[in-house]
Design a protein around this motif. Sequence first.
Motif, short mmCIF file in Angstrom:
data_model
loop_
_atom_site.label_atom_id
_atom_site.label_comp_id
_atom_site.label_asym_id
_atom_site.label_seq_id
_atom_site.Cartn_x
_atom_site.Cartn_y
_atom_site.Cartn_z
N ASN A 68 73.54 -42.22 -13.19
CA ASN A 68 74.29 -41.59 -12.17
C ASN A 68 73.40 -41.70 -11.15
OD1 ASN A 68 72.12 -39.48 -12.81
ND2 ASN A 68 74.17 -38.04 -13.41
N MET A 127 77.62 -43.38 -10.75
CA MET A 127 77.71 -42.77 -12.47
C MET A 127 77.45 -44.72 -12.57
SD MET A 127 82.03 -42.81 -12.40
CE MET A 127 82.23 -41.35 -11.71
N ASP A 139 80.52 -35.05 -16.16
CA ASP A 139 80.50 -35.16 -17.07
C ASP A 139 80.17 -35.87 -18.52
OD1 ASP A 139 80.91 -32.26 -18.76
OD2 ASP A 139 82.84 -33.66 -19.09
N HIS A 140 80.44 -37.15 -18.00
CA HIS A 140 79.79 -38.51 -19.18
C HIS A 140 78.80 -38.22 -18.98
CE1 HIS A 140 79.20 -39.59 -15.26
NE2 HIS A 140 78.32 -41.14 -16.12
N SER A 193 75.82 -36.64 -22.47
CA SER A 193 75.13 -37.51 -23.66
C SER A 193 74.39 -37.90 -23.76
CB SER A 193 76.50 -38.76 -23.67
OG SER A 193 76.42 -38.74 -25.12
N HIS A 232 81.74 -28.52 -26.14
CA HIS A 232 81.95 -30.36 -25.25
C HIS A 232 81.74 -31.10 -26.60
CE1 HIS A 232 80.78 -33.53 -22.73
NE2 HIS A 232 80.49 -32.86 -21.46
N CYS A 272 79.55 -33.82 -26.64
CA CYS A 272 78.65 -34.35 -26.93
C CYS A 272 77.61 -32.56 -27.15
CB CYS A 272 77.95 -34.85 -25.36
SG CYS A 272 78.43 -36.36 -25.05
#
Length: 765
Positions: free
Chosen positions: A25, A107, A191-192, A195, A299, A301
């Motif tokens: 990101n 990202m 938000d990804h 992980s 969440h 993750c």
Amino acid sequence: MLTLQPLDQLTPVIDEPGTWCASGNDPKFECAGGGFPLKAGWYGFSIELQDTDGDRLEPVLYFDYGHGMHESWSLHLGFIRPGARHHTGVVLLLHDVRRLRLDPASMPCTFHAQHLKIRRLGRIGASWRMWRAVTREAAAAGADTHGLKLDAWRKLREPGGRHAFATWLHALYVRRDSKAPTYERWLKLYDHAVSPARIQGDGLISILLPTFNTPEVWLRHCLDSVLAQSYPHWELCVADDASTEPQVRLVLEEYAGRNARIRIVWRERNGHISAASNSALAMARGDYVALLDHDDELHPCALATIVEALHRHPQWQFVYSDEDKIDADGRRYDPYFKPNWNPDLLHGQNCVSHLGVYSRALVNAAGGFREGLEGSQDWDLALRCSERLTTDQIGHVPAVLYHWRAIAGSTAQGVDQKDYAHAAGRRALREHFARLGEAAQVMEIEGLCGVFRIRHPLPDPLPQVSIIIPTRDRADLLRQCVDSILARTTYTHYEIVVVDNQSVEPESIAYLAELATHPRVRVRRHDQPFNFSHINNAAVDGCRSELICLLNNDIEVVTPDWLEELASHAMRPHVGAVGAMLYYPDDTIQHAGVVTGVHGVAAHPYSGMPRGYAGQMARAKLTQAMSAVTAACLMVRRATYQQAGGLDPALKVAFNDIDFCLRLRQLGYTNVWTPFAELYHHESASRGREDTPEKRARFSREVEFMKRRWGSLLDHDPAYNPNLTLAGEPFTLAFPPREWSQTTVEVPPMTAGSAAVHEVRASLA
């Protein structure tokens, strides 16, 4: 033309010239080529840039003005439009630029980028290009372009009209290109990234879930969030607290039948949340237990991220994460990006629960959940567990791993929704201090529920305080400062040490002579060029008081017990510097602690906000540890001041207080800011502004000094959060967030012979 050279998280796509794959990101290009340094001024910027995966580009240009790359010296290239391939725009370089860096995306994505050009423009040419862009977009949006033209005409008629017009127009041009920094947009972009790339560890995590008459829709959401965990080694320990609503049993049995990792105990008698949590704890088999409320969500993750953090930090016995709220429609909002372990803040609010993960052995040793503390049983557990741990055994994962359900009657909509939680929190704190053997008072804060003020005791007899006030002329300011101390201060054991730094005005000299006759006041001469550090160090050397209070001559006392409040913290053995709440004369906030790294070195959060502003999760109203506080009003034990080497004379004006506070942290002390000592600050009124070439050059040298001494540690303030910006207003969102896996970097321990202290003491010799 400049060449795009990949620096980080970028791989060229084979057989597709100009096509790149971003793996993270924060991908970065060096913009390499001849012509550097680029002279300050206006430039035309053009590039071929297109996202092949959709709208994932967030191009930001970074400028190295001689202090390295930093968020504060960057520009979001908003003229790069989604879907287009060729882009042109205007860029203003405020100073000569040594290096340029382009961060194309926020990202992982695949995109095309090549043919970067930057060409010098005159002010008229730049203004024409910006004017066309601004008016074209205003017309397309149906805005009033006639009003825009009138504003432009007024600017052109001002003194220095062309410069004023270009500056005004550039602000419009940049503003039109900026995307609103909303949490919704932030989640879409980052938000990804929660992980972990890989999960190391396979320990069992036991999730404790007490239930009682949970509405079916929220119970299913809660259970589904557990089933959705990317980490497979978990068990869900459900203790139903004798629910009378039949759907609870039906839903729980359904989910238990679907997944053998869900285990249920049916309590025969309703005992409330602490008893039910203990029943769930008794079922647990994992080395760690995670706490989950029956209508909240994890969440996907959450557990994976916690397990990865525990693998990196095997000493952690208690871990907490960031959190946000989730409404009935599934909309996430109001994130709480928390500081690292901050006991003073925990004494004011429950800043750790959600998501809280504990060593099961630790929770059992602490006695589990205490009945009678319902509503704040998790806060009480955190306090009792922390009493058994050292600081390095408590960890913070700065990622939003928990979504707190905000519905009618939920504490997420305000602690006043559950008054019993407030009473339980107060009791938990009182008993915490009793166990520690501290006679601290737990006090209400007017207008706030669920948060508290802690008043620490002062020794008897009271320690002597020397209030050191450097001054030069401006007798009106000094008189206001001294009069406010003498008239309003309720603390009895203090002296005022006024240090005159070459005053020449007859009124000032006469007033200093008058002060010298006052029994509480001593006047010292410091007949050398202004150096704030030297002035204060010499004054401290001439004091014998146990406590030192550095105070600017443009300070005016507001709260009569300001010295009691500062001294009550300064006398705590582990505390270094203590700072106060300072207001501008118009009752807006000037100082509520200092966050390092923001704007290059440091910044004041909430500056300019109205008096009474609560700040992020009420932090502007709560005592807490901060990395630094301003020396405009700073109290410290004299022995501790001298142990750290005092203020560094290499920093004559700016940042000497920040540097001093960081050296205190190196020595193992905690710096504390309190909002309960309030004063007005008529900022730098006698010294003047940084408005001459000499002052600006000195300020630039002091910035460079701080970066050289403290380096990347400035960007890792433990009282802040990597999801919060270093470029804009403190406590606003970072685009992109910084890599949090590195945020456990702490100021390295230091002894009296260590480098920074040695540097300072050598300069004093």
